[in-house]
Scaffold this motif. Structure first.
Motif, short mmCIF file in Angstrom:
data_model
loop_
_atom_site.label_atom_id
_atom_site.label_comp_id
_atom_site.label_asym_id
_atom_site.label_seq_id
_atom_site.Cartn_x
_atom_site.Cartn_y
_atom_site.Cartn_z
N GLY A 1 47.17 43.82 -73.13
CA GLY A 1 48.01 44.09 -71.97
C GLY A 1 47.51 43.32 -70.76
N THR A 2 48.11 43.59 -69.62
CA THR A 2 47.67 42.99 -68.37
C THR A 2 46.62 43.92 -67.76
N LEU A 3 45.40 43.42 -67.59
CA LEU A 3 44.26 44.28 -67.27
C LEU A 3 43.74 44.04 -65.86
N SER A 4 43.46 45.14 -65.17
CA SER A 4 42.79 45.11 -63.88
C SER A 4 41.69 46.15 -63.89
N CYS A 5 40.54 45.83 -63.31
CA CYS A 5 39.39 46.73 -63.32
C CYS A 5 39.33 47.54 -62.03
N ASP A 6 39.09 48.85 -62.15
CA ASP A 6 38.96 49.66 -60.95
C ASP A 6 37.50 49.80 -60.56
N GLU A 7 37.23 50.54 -59.49
CA GLU A 7 35.88 50.63 -58.96
C GLU A 7 34.93 51.41 -59.87
N PHE A 8 35.48 52.11 -60.86
CA PHE A 8 34.66 52.87 -61.79
C PHE A 8 34.52 52.18 -63.15
N ASP B 1 39.41 40.92 -75.18
CA ASP B 1 39.68 40.96 -73.75
C ASP B 1 38.40 41.14 -72.94
N ALA B 2 37.51 42.00 -73.41
CA ALA B 2 36.25 42.22 -72.69
C ALA B 2 35.46 40.92 -72.60
N ALA B 3 35.38 40.19 -73.71
CA ALA B 3 34.63 38.93 -73.72
C ALA B 3 35.24 37.92 -72.76
N ASN B 4 36.56 37.82 -72.74
CA ASN B 4 37.21 36.84 -71.87
C ASN B 4 37.06 37.21 -70.39
N ILE B 5 37.11 38.50 -70.07
CA ILE B 5 36.90 38.91 -68.68
C ILE B 5 35.50 38.52 -68.22
N LEU B 6 34.50 38.76 -69.08
CA LEU B 6 33.13 38.40 -68.74
C LEU B 6 32.97 36.88 -68.61
N LEU B 7 33.51 36.14 -69.55
CA LEU B 7 33.40 34.68 -69.51
C LEU B 7 34.10 34.10 -68.28
N ASN B 8 35.23 34.67 -67.91
CA ASN B 8 35.93 34.22 -66.70
C ASN B 8 35.08 34.45 -65.46
N ALA B 9 34.40 35.61 -65.42
CA ALA B 9 33.55 35.92 -64.27
C ALA B 9 32.39 34.92 -64.18
N VAL B 10 31.78 34.63 -65.32
CA VAL B 10 30.69 33.65 -65.33
C VAL B 10 31.19 32.29 -64.84
N GLU B 11 32.35 31.89 -65.31
CA GLU B 11 32.90 30.59 -64.90
C GLU B 11 33.18 30.54 -63.40
N GLN B 12 33.60 31.67 -62.83
CA GLN B 12 33.90 31.71 -61.41
C GLN B 12 32.66 31.54 -60.54
N VAL B 13 31.53 32.10 -60.97
CA VAL B 13 30.36 32.16 -60.08
C VAL B 13 29.28 31.13 -60.41
N ALA B 14 29.34 30.51 -61.57
CA ALA B 14 28.31 29.54 -61.96
C ALA B 14 28.31 28.34 -61.03
N GLU B 15 27.11 27.89 -60.65
CA GLU B 15 26.97 26.74 -59.76
C GLU B 15 26.10 25.68 -60.44
N GLU B 16 26.63 24.48 -60.48
CA GLU B 16 25.90 23.38 -61.11
C GLU B 16 25.12 22.61 -60.05
N GLY B 17 23.84 22.40 -60.32
CA GLY B 17 23.00 21.67 -59.39
C GLY B 17 23.15 20.17 -59.56
N ASP B 18 22.59 19.42 -58.61
CA ASP B 18 22.67 17.96 -58.66
C ASP B 18 22.00 17.39 -59.90
N ASP C 1 44.92 41.65 -62.95
CA ASP C 1 46.04 41.05 -63.68
C ASP C 1 45.58 40.03 -64.71
N HIS C 2 44.52 40.37 -65.44
CA HIS C 2 44.05 39.50 -66.52
C HIS C 2 45.04 39.55 -67.68
N PRO C 3 45.57 38.41 -68.14
CA PRO C 3 46.53 38.41 -69.25
C PRO C 3 45.81 38.57 -70.59
#
Length: 314
Positions: free
Chosen positions: A274-281, A231-248, A268-270
């Motif tokens: 379980g269903t995971l959500s990260c808090d501010e800490f 789950d930790a790996a998938n949360i990190l990979l999802n974050a990278v996928e969300q913010v990565a920008e491909e140049g021309d 609500d990460h599946p």
């Protein structure tokens, strides 16, 4: 040194880890100050995601539960389910083990239990005879020793050589939840209790295990926190996928601050656990622990995991 190596590599955009609390303490400030984000599936020390944690932990999150959750559960199991009121504790000097026995002791005494003795050894120790003799002299009904496989094997094996410990109940935690421990400890661990995450968490978990066993060629999973680290790996990979920008030109740009923000914003990460959500800490966990009991099937046949004897969720 490991943290410095990772943070000096410009191709690293995030870290799954560390795998234990001691290593997290050693490297997290370097990781945080570099802008990288680490998310662990198995570092459980309470302070890492506590409200009063220091700024050095801003780059740390975890999908594993904190030690206090397990300490309270073990105290309830021993006092209320087993009906035992006198417990000894033993740790190996690691941040994980010391923190967990202290949490357990606090909750156990709140319930009305007595800690007959709190003993400590060190990582790499092979002769536990004097420590076990001290424990025997305190006359406990159960020994809680949430340490790791190598040292735990020596402790359990040598218990049979100490007068007064012949009928002592034994309990460990997720650090000993492996067939390697049972094989190292020998017949003395028949009947021993182990608290650890459950192994029947639903379709996502089952699919993950099936694929892991196919790839690895193993017959069973090895340790307690495989689902949490998945789950930790998938949360990190999802974050990278969300913010990565491909140049021309086909290049890829990944802003480290954006990765950290995206990991913290996980909702609500599946996951397999379980269903995971990260808090501010940085707490992304869905706490869930059961108690297993080692039987002859583990000692004689190498079957794994042991039978669940208590599930507080049921």
């Amino acid at each position: 040194q490991a943290a410095l190596a990772l943070t000096s590599d410009p191709t690293v955009v995030g870290i799954v880890g560390s795998s234990c609390s001691d290593a997290t303490v050693g490297g997290i400030q370097t990781i945080t100050e570099s802008g990288l984000t680490a998310i662990s599936g198995s570092a459980t020390r309470n302070i890492f995601t506590a409200e009063d944690r220091g700024p050095e932990f801003d780059g740390f999150l975890r999908t594993a539960f904190p030690d206090a959750f397990q300490g309270e559960l073990v105290a309830n199991f021993i006092f209320n389910e087993l009906g035992l009121t006198k417990a000894a504790t033993l740790h190996d000097g690691s941040a994980y083990a010391e923190g967990l026995v202290n949490d357990f002791a606090g909750f156990f005494e709140e319930l009305g239990g007595e800690i007959t003795i709190a003993e400590a050894g060190s990582k790499g120790q092979t002769d536990w005879g004097p420590v076990l003799a001290n424990i025997a002299a305190s006359e406990p009904e159960i020994l809680f020793f949430p340490i790791f496989t190598a040292e735990g094997g020596f402790v359990a094996d040598q218990i049979g050589d100490v007068a007064g410990l012949e009928d002592l109940a034994l309990m460990g935690a997720d650090g000993l939840f492996s067939l390697d421990f049972v094989e190292a400890a020998g017949p003395n661990v028949e009947g021993m209790y182990l608290s650890s995450p459950p192994q029947d968490l639903g379709d996502i978990y089952d699919s993950m295990v099936e694929r892991y066993l196919e790839i690895s060629g193993l017959d069973s999973t090895l340790q307690a926190f495989h689902g949490h680290t998945y789950d930790a790996a998938n949360i990190l990979l999802n974050a990278v996928e969300q913010v990565a920008e491909e140049g021309d030109d086909g290049s890829l740009s990944i802003d480290l601050g954006a990765v950290r923000d995206a990991v913290y914003a996980t909702t609500d990460h599946p996951g397999a656990t379980g269903t995971l959500s990260c808090d501010e800490f940085g707490d992304c966990s869905s706490p869930n622990i059961v108690v297993y009991q080692v039987g002859p099937e583990q000692i004689n046949d190498g079957a794994w995991p042991p039978a669940v004897v208590w599930n507080p969720a049921e």
